[in-house]
Design a protein around this motif. Structure first.
Motif, PDB file in Angstrom:
ATOM      1  N   ASP A   1      44.933  37.917  86.597  1.00 43.31           N
ATOM      2  CA  ASP A   1      44.251  39.186  86.325  1.00 43.31           C
ATOM      3  C   ASP A   1      44.208  39.561  84.840  1.00 43.31           C
ATOM      4  N   LYS A   2      44.648  38.661  83.957  1.00 41.87           N
ATOM      5  CA  LYS A   2      44.669  38.945  82.512  1.00 41.87           C
ATOM      6  C   LYS A   2      43.692  38.031  81.779  1.00 41.87           C
ATOM      7  N   VAL A   3      42.877  38.631  80.910  1.00 34.25           N
ATOM      8  CA  VAL A   3      41.907  37.875  80.115  1.00 34.25           C
ATOM      9  C   VAL A   3      42.648  36.971  79.132  1.00 34.25           C
ATOM     10  N   ILE A   4      42.174  35.732  79.000  1.00 34.79           N
ATOM     11  CA  ILE A   4      42.768  34.788  78.050  1.00 34.79           C
ATOM     12  C   ILE A   4      41.748  34.465  76.964  1.00 34.79           C
ATOM     13  N   THR A   5      42.239  34.090  75.808  1.00 36.26           N
ATOM     14  CA  THR A   5      41.397  33.636  74.710  1.00 36.26           C
ATOM     15  C   THR A   5      41.843  32.230  74.368  1.00 36.26           C
TER      16      THR A   5
END
Length: 192
Positions: free
Chosen positions: A98-102
């Motif tokens: 549920d967490k955006v990654i870069t």
């Protein structure tokens, strides 16, 4: 396709412990991020060498199994020996669903040989960037971004904005504004 690799938890840390691990055919690593404390682990060097040589290992999600518990991670740093090229240490960041990654993914040019600029006008594709930084949820992380060069003409420049973005994937550079739409390839006159 997610790659899988087994790791072993380790208690001893520091240069001396890492040196001993390497002599035993192990590569030290750290898994960090998320709501869990960082975990020191080690990988068998031959398994890690095989995994590192697999396309997508350094730019995609990797499944790490530590004593029966599996986590999805991204390779954030990989240190190699300057002379031999052997992997000396690895930093792995946990990927939470549920967490955006870069992270950075490969750029893949297709159909350049069929384009008018190459096939009829005597040009050739020159690639200026091999990776692009993207932001997305782990489930949306593409193996690569595709740039279709089928309509390419001699002298044409391809930019980041020409990449085909899957749903839910953003290019970090383009989030900063249009003036960050850097060139990633071009069709130049062939030097024969």
């Amino acid at each position: 396709m997610t790659l899988s690799i087994n790791a072993v938890a380790r208690n001893l840390e520091g240069k001396g412990a890492s040196r001993r691990l390497r002599k035993e055919g192990q590569v030290p690593a750290v898994i960090y991020g998320g709501d869990v404390a960082p975990q020191s682990v080690s990988f068998k060097d031959n398994e890690l060498l095989k995994a590192v040589s697999t396309p997508g290992f350094l730019t995609g999600l990797v499944e790490v199994s530590v004593e029966g518990k599996t986590e999805q991670v991204l390779v954030k740093a990989l240190q190699r020996h300057p002379a031999s090229g052997d992997v000396m240490h690895m930093d792995l960041q946990r990927a939470q669903a549920d967490k955006v990654i870069t992270t950075r993914v490969p750029l893949n040019f297709i159909n350049a040989a069929k384009s008018e600029g190459v096939s009829k006008q005597g040009g050739r594709l020159t690639i200026e960037a091999k990776l692009a930084e993207v932001r997305c949820l782990p489930a949306n992380l593409p193996e690569a971004l595709t740039i279709d060069a089928i309509d390419g003409q001699l002298g044409q420049i391809f930019h980041l904005s020409d990449a085909q973005l899957p749903e839910g994937v953003e290019l970090v550079a383009l989030l900063k504004g249009e003036d960050h739409d850097q060139p990633i390839g071009r069709i130049d006159k062939s030097k024969r």
